[in-house]
Design a protein around this motif. Sequence first.
Motif, PDB file in Angstrom:
ATOM      1  N   GLU A 268       0.822  -1.211   0.000  1.00 56.23           N
ATOM      2  CA  GLU A 268       0.000   0.000   0.000  1.00 56.23           C
ATOM      3  C   GLU A 268       0.857   1.263   0.000  1.00 56.23           C
ATOM      4  O   GLU A 268       0.375   2.335  -0.399  1.00 56.23           O
ATOM      5  N   GLN A 269       2.102   1.149   0.424  1.00 59.11           N
ATOM      6  CA  GLN A 269       3.001   2.301   0.411  1.00 59.11           C
ATOM      7  C   GLN A 269       3.580   2.565  -0.984  1.00 59.11           C
ATOM      8  O   GLN A 269       3.898   3.702  -1.317  1.00 59.11           O
ATOM      9  N   TYR A 270       3.725   1.505  -1.806  1.00 63.80           N
ATOM     10  CA  TYR A 270       4.385   1.639  -3.114  1.00 63.80           C
ATOM     11  C   TYR A 270       3.415   1.550  -4.301  1.00 63.80           C
ATOM     12  O   TYR A 270       3.667   2.168  -5.339  1.00 63.80           O
ATOM     13  N   ASN A 271       2.349   0.763  -4.166  1.00 61.19           N
ATOM     14  CA  ASN A 271       1.449   0.541  -5.306  1.00 61.19           C
ATOM     15  C   ASN A 271       0.843   1.823  -5.881  1.00 61.19           C
ATOM     16  O   ASN A 271       0.750   1.947  -7.106  1.00 61.19           O
ATOM     17  N   PRO A 272       0.380   2.781  -5.060  1.00 59.12           N
ATOM     18  CA  PRO A 272      -0.191   4.001  -5.651  1.00 59.12           C
ATOM     19  C   PRO A 272       0.795   4.738  -6.556  1.00 59.12           C
ATOM     20  O   PRO A 272       0.420   5.200  -7.643  1.00 59.12           O
ATOM     21  N   LYS A 273       2.053   4.830  -6.126  1.00 59.81           N
ATOM     22  CA  LYS A 273       3.054   5.516  -6.937  1.00 59.81           C
ATOM     23  C   LYS A 273       3.348   4.735  -8.210  1.00 59.81           C
ATOM     24  O   LYS A 273       3.480   5.316  -9.308  1.00 59.81           O
ATOM     25  N   ILE A 274       3.460   3.399  -8.071  1.00 61.75           N
ATOM     26  CA  ILE A 274       3.705   2.564  -9.254  1.00 61.75           C
ATOM     27  C   ILE A 274       2.546   2.682 -10.242  1.00 61.75           C
ATOM     28  O   ILE A 274       2.748   2.793 -11.461  1.00 61.75           O
ATOM     29  N   ALA A 275       1.308   2.646  -9.722  1.00 58.37           N
ATOM     30  CA  ALA A 275       0.139   2.773 -10.592  1.00 58.37           C
ATOM     31  C   ALA A 275       0.121   4.124 -11.299  1.00 58.37           C
ATOM     32  O   ALA A 275      -0.240   4.222 -12.481  1.00 58.37           O
ATOM     33  N   GLU A 276       0.522   5.167 -10.582  1.00 54.61           N
ATOM     34  CA  GLU A 276       0.580   6.497 -11.182  1.00 54.61           C
ATOM     35  C   GLU A 276       1.600   6.549 -12.324  1.00 54.61           C
ATOM     36  O   GLU A 276       1.333   7.107 -13.401  1.00 54.61           O
ATOM     37  N   LEU A 277       2.761   5.933 -12.105  1.00 59.11           N
ATOM     38  CA  LEU A 277       3.792   5.911 -13.157  1.00 59.11           C
ATOM     39  C   LEU A 277       3.343   5.063 -14.344  1.00 59.11           C
ATOM     40  O   LEU A 277       3.599   5.416 -15.506  1.00 59.11           O
ATOM     41  N   GLU A 278       2.693   3.926 -14.072  1.00 58.61           N
ATOM     42  CA  GLU A 278       2.206   3.082 -15.162  1.00 58.61           C
ATOM     43  C   GLU A 278       1.127   3.799 -15.969  1.00 58.61           C
ATOM     44  O   GLU A 278       1.061   3.650 -17.209  1.00 58.61           O
ATOM     45  N   THR A 279       0.282   4.561 -15.284  1.00 59.13           N
ATOM     46  CA  THR A 279      -0.734   5.350 -15.997  1.00 59.13           C
ATOM     47  C   THR A 279      -0.070   6.387 -16.898  1.00 59.13           C
ATOM     48  O   THR A 279      -0.512   6.621 -18.045  1.00 59.13           O
TER      49      THR A 279
ATOM     50  N   TYR B  92      10.364  -2.143  -2.497  1.00 60.58           N
ATOM     51  CA  TYR B  92       9.310  -2.982  -1.902  1.00 60.58           C
ATOM     52  C   TYR B  92       9.873  -4.342  -1.490  1.00 60.58           C
ATOM     53  O   TYR B  92       9.655  -4.811  -0.370  1.00 60.58           O
ATOM     54  N   THR B  93      10.637  -4.959  -2.418  1.00 60.15           N
ATOM     55  CA  THR B  93      11.222  -6.271  -2.115  1.00 60.15           C
ATOM     56  C   THR B  93      12.198  -6.182  -0.943  1.00 60.15           C
ATOM     57  O   THR B  93      12.200  -7.048  -0.054  1.00 60.15           O
ATOM     58  N   THR B  94      13.000  -5.122  -0.911  1.00 62.69           N
ATOM     59  CA  THR B  94      13.972  -4.951   0.177  1.00 62.69           C
ATOM     60  C   THR B  94      13.268  -4.755   1.513  1.00 62.69           C
ATOM     61  O   THR B  94      13.668  -5.336   2.538  1.00 62.69           O
ATOM     62  N   THR B  95      12.195  -3.957   1.511  1.00 60.33           N
ATOM     63  CA  THR B  95      11.444  -3.715   2.747  1.00 60.33           C
ATOM     64  C   THR B  95      10.812  -5.004   3.266  1.00 60.33           C
ATOM     65  O   THR B  95      10.824  -5.285   4.469  1.00 60.33           O
ATOM     66  N   VAL B  96      10.267  -5.789   2.342  1.00 61.03           N
ATOM     67  CA  VAL B  96       9.659  -7.075   2.740  1.00 61.03           C
ATOM     68  C   VAL B  96      10.716  -8.005   3.310  1.00 61.03           C
ATOM     69  O   VAL B  96      10.512  -8.648   4.359  1.00 61.03           O
ATOM     70  N   GLU B  97      11.862  -8.086   2.640  1.00 61.63           N
ATOM     71  CA  GLU B  97      12.934  -8.973   3.123  1.00 61.63           C
ATOM     72  C   GLU B  97      13.501  -8.497   4.456  1.00 61.63           C
ATOM     73  O   GLU B  97      13.904  -9.313   5.291  1.00 61.63           O
ATOM     74  N   THR B  98      13.529  -7.185   4.676  1.00 66.59           N
ATOM     75  CA  THR B  98      14.049  -6.646   5.946  1.00 66.59           C
ATOM     76  C   THR B  98      13.105  -6.932   7.105  1.00 66.59           C
ATOM     77  O   THR B  98      13.549  -7.233   8.223  1.00 66.59           O
ATOM     78  N   SER B  99      11.820  -6.829   6.855  1.00 62.48           N
ATOM     79  CA  SER B  99      10.836  -7.030   7.930  1.00 62.48           C
ATOM     80  C   SER B  99      10.497  -8.494   8.165  1.00 62.48           C
ATOM     81  O   SER B  99       9.970  -8.841   9.227  1.00 62.48           O
ATOM     82  N   GLN B 100      10.811  -9.360   7.220  1.00 64.75           N
ATOM     83  CA  GLN B 100      10.451 -10.771   7.362  1.00 64.75           C
ATOM     84  C   GLN B 100      11.139 -11.451   8.547  1.00 64.75           C
ATOM     85  O   GLN B 100      10.505 -12.257   9.244  1.00 64.75           O
ATOM     86  N   PRO B 101      12.448 -11.177   8.823  1.00 64.18           N
ATOM     87  CA  PRO B 101      13.058 -11.809  10.016  1.00 64.18           C
ATOM     88  C   PRO B 101      12.339 -11.491  11.318  1.00 64.18           C
ATOM     89  O   PRO B 101      12.333 -12.312  12.238  1.00 64.18           O
ATOM     90  N   ILE B 102      11.754 -10.304  11.403  1.00 64.94           N
ATOM     91  CA  ILE B 102      10.995  -9.953  12.614  1.00 64.94           C
ATOM     92  C   ILE B 102       9.808 -10.897  12.774  1.00 64.94           C
ATOM     93  O   ILE B 102       9.510 -11.382  13.874  1.00 64.94           O
ATOM     94  N   ILE B 103       9.143 -11.166  11.651  1.00 69.19           N
ATOM     95  CA  ILE B 103       8.000 -12.092  11.691  1.00 69.19           C
ATOM     96  C   ILE B 103       8.479 -13.509  11.969  1.00 69.19           C
ATOM     97  O   ILE B 103       7.847 -14.259  12.737  1.00 69.19           O
ATOM     98  N   ASP B 104       9.618 -13.890  11.354  1.00 70.33           N
ATOM     99  CA  ASP B 104      10.140 -15.247  11.570  1.00 70.33           C
ATOM    100  C   ASP B 104      10.513 -15.479  13.028  1.00 70.33           C
ATOM    101  O   ASP B 104      10.459 -16.618  13.517  1.00 70.33           O
ATOM    102  N   ASN B 105      10.923 -14.420  13.732  1.00 74.62           N
ATOM    103  CA  ASN B 105      11.295 -14.540  15.152  1.00 74.62           C
ATOM    104  C   ASN B 105      10.111 -14.341  16.088  1.00 74.62           C
ATOM    105  O   ASN B 105      10.303 -14.172  17.297  1.00 74.62           O
TER     106      ASN B 105
END
Length: 366
Positions: free
Chosen positions: A143-154, A235-248
Amino acid sequence: MLKQFFILCSGADTDILNDCSNGEQNKYAGIGATVFFTAVMATIAASYALFTVFDNLYTAIFFGLIWGLLIFNLDRYIVSTIKKRDNVISEILQATPRIILAIIIAIVISKPLELKIFEKEINQVLLEQKNDLTLANQHQIAEQYNPKIAELETEISSLQSQIETKESEVNALYDTYISEAEGTAGTNLLGKGPVYKEKRDKHDAALTELQQLKTVTTTKIEALETQIATLQDNYTTTVETSQPIIDNFDGLMARITALGALPWLPSFFIFLLFLAIETSPIIAKLLAPKSEFDYKLQDQETAIKTWTLQKVEERKLLIKTDNTINNKVYNEVADEKDILNYKRKQARILMQNQADAFLKQQKGIL
């Protein structure tokens, strides 16, 4: 040796208990054994609970031993302070706060062992919760990145639409001048006349504009696609950074919460088991009749109590008698003339000194 150790664990007065029968000593040895093994279970439970927190075996064992000693001391204190009375209601009232404390201790001891017993089921619940958290985390980050990506794709679609519109215009001009040359439209004259040349020039100009538009638009689209790729990488980096928190996400509180999601009945019976172990010495002392040790202990306590009360009363009587004698002596002395004359003389000297001091003070002010 073992019997004496368990008697020590029971908190009973060994000097009195050594003079009691063998059966009486065995009873308190049994109570002490219950206290000791409850402390052992508390050590194991606390060590496992702390291991899930610190993830270090030696640290968990060290603090687990401290916790076990604390539980041992509390249980020993609870059992040793319950004394048999001649009134059942008085005994129950005396034991009520200790039973409440025993219930609290049973809850604290049983919970870590429940976590270990139901570890596989808790892991399954935690896995489901982690999956839900992973999906929710990805959705929130998206939700943080999709609006900007959609705007650029438009914006890219808009640029491509401009090219397509221009291409349609060029193709229409091409068809127009070809039809003019073939004589199927326009002047309907076969050949490349002035009208054909005019339409051909218009097509060539539009084609040049199309090529320029494609060059400029391609550069813009590449820049926009670069921004999109950067946002997707972020987006991918943010997901990978936050995933260890969930894994722990498998700490003590998470496991207790997951345990609460399981059926309550098995956990409740485990709690009842530890509650029975924790309260058994108290219940045993309440249900047992007044025995040899209790009578000897009561005899020792009442003897000390009686002797103390006797000394207190003697002190009170001594003070009362001394006051009576002093009053009588001072009343007799008050009537003697020598005492009166001496007091009169000292009072006169005191008044003179006060007058001199007052006069000296007034002179100092002036």
